[in-house]
Design a protein around this motif. Structure first.
Motif, mmCIF file in Angstrom:
data_model
loop_
_atom_site.group_PDB
_atom_site.id
_atom_site.type_symbol
_atom_site.label_atom_id
_atom_site.label_comp_id
_atom_site.label_asym_id
_atom_site.label_seq_id
_atom_site.Cartn_x
_atom_site.Cartn_y
_atom_site.Cartn_z
ATOM 1 N N THR A 332 0.832 -1.209 0.000
ATOM 2 C CA THR A 332 0.000 0.000 0.000
ATOM 3 C C THR A 332 0.868 1.261 0.000
ATOM 4 O O THR A 332 0.642 2.203 -0.778
ATOM 5 N N VAL A 333 1.871 1.267 0.876
ATOM 6 C CA VAL A 333 2.787 2.410 0.945
ATOM 7 C C VAL A 333 3.576 2.532 -0.360
ATOM 8 O O VAL A 333 3.813 3.638 -0.863
ATOM 9 N N PHE A 334 3.958 1.395 -0.914
ATOM 10 C CA PHE A 334 4.732 1.355 -2.162
ATOM 11 C C PHE A 334 3.971 2.022 -3.311
ATOM 12 O O PHE A 334 4.544 2.797 -4.086
ATOM 13 N N ARG A 335 2.674 1.732 -3.441
ATOM 14 C CA ARG A 335 1.862 2.336 -4.512
ATOM 15 C C ARG A 335 1.902 3.863 -4.428
ATOM 16 O O ARG A 335 2.034 4.552 -5.446
ATOM 17 N N ILE A 336 1.756 4.368 -3.222
ATOM 18 C CA ILE A 336 1.719 5.825 -3.043
ATOM 19 C C ILE A 336 3.079 6.448 -3.350
ATOM 20 O O ILE A 336 3.184 7.448 -4.072
ATOM 21 N N LEU A 337 4.131 5.837 -2.815
ATOM 22 C CA LEU A 337 5.459 6.413 -2.987
ATOM 23 C C LEU A 337 5.923 6.401 -4.439
ATOM 24 O O LEU A 337 6.601 7.331 -4.889
ATOM 25 N N MET A 338 5.572 5.350 -5.190
ATOM 26 C CA MET A 338 6.040 5.282 -6.572
ATOM 27 C C MET A 338 5.445 6.385 -7.442
ATOM 28 O O MET A 338 6.040 6.781 -8.439
#
Length: 479
Positions: A332-338
């Motif tokens: 979930t965090v990865f989607r936002i950061l990318m």
């Protein structure tokens, strides 16, 4: 100049994309899986702490020097012999400040020891960047490209036997990892130093108070800019570790999710390293930068859209490939950061352009706004949403800052192509999201589907005119 940018960008990306992603997604991931996300989270928070205050090491000297040497190459010998001494004095101040602040916010002796080593590593990184600014300022881009990857090449050569060679009875711990980095950066600094000394000729190192004050005065606006950017780019990990009392677990999740972004951001960072001396020299001689801005921005932003879209739709698969255990929160965090990558690529083009043009006042105001939004939003979101809240804050900041930079650059340079360029990129982005979505429904393994998505994205880039093969080939051949 377009030829210089494109050919050297290909070289620097070839070198770094074959080395640094392996370090970040191979070595770094292996170490985190080995020591655990809690232990690694503590290391990452301390590294971010060291990074936040590393402006003391440089005070904007490197960015000023890159622009200055690109425009006045003959000053290398005179400036270098004096700036080296100044940077050593700043290093002492930096170490003392970090020690005092680290102790005052409650770091125990173990954390303080690790922090001091990381601070010395940050000094080596800063010194290497200064040395490279002289090399790139002289437009020796091939030498600079090799140096940009050398520290990781050395680090991989030392780390690999520990992680995969089974040559040692004990497994690597976080301190081993830090000492290996210390050795790699030390050797790289020595090699870079020798190269610059040879290019500058005979040098007698000396400290001159008047000269140091002059350099600090001229570089001060750069220092403020770097400090503000460091805060809104790195303070999230420090705030996570301090606001969430879980021994660094949420910080570890955030680092896991952000590791891919760190690897990919390297592309835009390296491109900016080429653009700054090129923009500086073009602007000094009154040449139009509009065409180079269009080429660099469209290529980098289109790449960012493809990567961000793919990572959003394949987040779970990518995280499972990299890490062990439950990765649902990390995904979930990865989607936002990318999605932040689209903002950082924009900053590295338009922010670099404004830096080369000397518009530091505007850049500092923009960065100040970004830092304020980042800190306030983190204070609100981290206690409620933890690592996800920090990621949302980062995305907000990375979209706000480049948006204002584009507006300011348009007002200053009066670009004629900006509206058409933006519309083309918007059409490309909408189509790319559709391509990424439909690729997830292909009857293949996800890795093959991802490759197919990349291929179709390339065709879509050609169809929309984002990439013009004939124009690029003509540029490379004729300049």
């Amino acid at each position: 100049m377009k030829k210089t940018f494109i050919t050297n960008l290909i070289l620097v990306l070839t070198l770094n994309l074959s080395i640094k992603p392996f370090w970040i997604l191979g070595i770094d991931v292996k170490v985190q899986n080995l020591v655990g996300k809690t232990e690694y989270g503590t290391y990452a928070a301390l590294l971010s702490f060291a990074y936040v205050f590393c402006i003391i090491l440089d005070l904007g000297i490197t960015n000023f020097n890159n622009r200055n040497i690109a425009q006045n190459t003959h000053l290398l010998s005179k400036h270098f012999s004096r700036v080296v001494i100044l940077k050593l004095l700043l290093a002492v101040v930096y170490l003392v400040v970090c020690a005092i602040i680290g102790y005052s916010i409650g770091y125990d002796m173990r954390r303080m020891k690790l922090l001091m080593i990381l601070c010395f590593i940050m000094f080596l990184i800063s010194f290497i960047l200064y040395l490279r600014s002289n090399i790139s300022g002289m437009h020796l881009f091939k030498t600079d490209s090799v140096l940009s990857a050398l520290d990781r090449i050395i680090g991989i050569a030392i780390c690999a036997p520990f992680l995969w060679g089974h040559f040692f009875a004990t497994k690597m711990d976080i301190m081993d990892y830090v000492y290996i980095q210390l050795g790699a950066y030390s050797l790289t600094a020595v090699i870079a130093f020798i190269i610059v000394v040879r290019k500058a000729g005979f040098i007698r190192f000396e400290w001159t108070r008047t000269f140091s004050l002059m350099i600090l005065k001229k570089s001060f606006p750069f220092a403020i800019l770097v400090m503000l950017m460091s805060f809104y780019n790195r303070i999230d990990q420090v705030m996570l570790e301090r606001l969430i009392h879980d021994n660094g677990a949420q910080t570890g999740i955030y680092v896991q999710a952000g590791r891919m972004l760190e690897a990919i951001n390297m592309i835009a960072f390296l491109a900016a390293g080429l653009l700054l001396p090129i923009f500086s020299r073009m602007l000094k001689f009154g040449e139009s930068v509009e065409s180079l801005v269009k080429v660099s921005f469209t290529l980098l932003f289109a790449l960012a859209v493809v990567i961000a879209s793919g990572c959003c739709f394949y987040a779970e698969d990518i995280m499972h490939m990299l890490y062990v255990g439950d990765v649902s929160e990390t995904a979930t965090v990865f989607r936002i950061l990318m999605c932040c990558f689209m903002g950082t690529t924009t900053q590295y083009v338009f922010g670099t352009l404004l830096t080369a043009n000397g518009n530091l006042k505007y850049l500092n105001i923009i960065a100040g706004c970004g830092m304020s939004v980042n800190i306030i939003a983190n204070l609100i979101l981290i206690p409620h949403f933890q690592a996800t809240g920090a990621a949302i804050t980062s995305l907000m900041t990375q979209l706000l800052v480049p948006g204002i930079q584009i507006f300011v650059a348009q007002r200053i340079f009066k670009f004629k192509i900006i509206t058409r360029m933006m519309l083309t990129l918007l059409v490309f982005a909408i189509g790319e999201i559709g391509i990424a979505y439909f690729s997830t429904h292909l009857p293949f393994d996800w890795k093959l589907s991802f490759v197919v998505m990349i291929g179709i994205s390339g065709i879509w880039a050609l169809a929309t005119g984002i990439v013009n093969i004939k124009s690029l080939l003509k540029t490379v051949k004729t300049g």
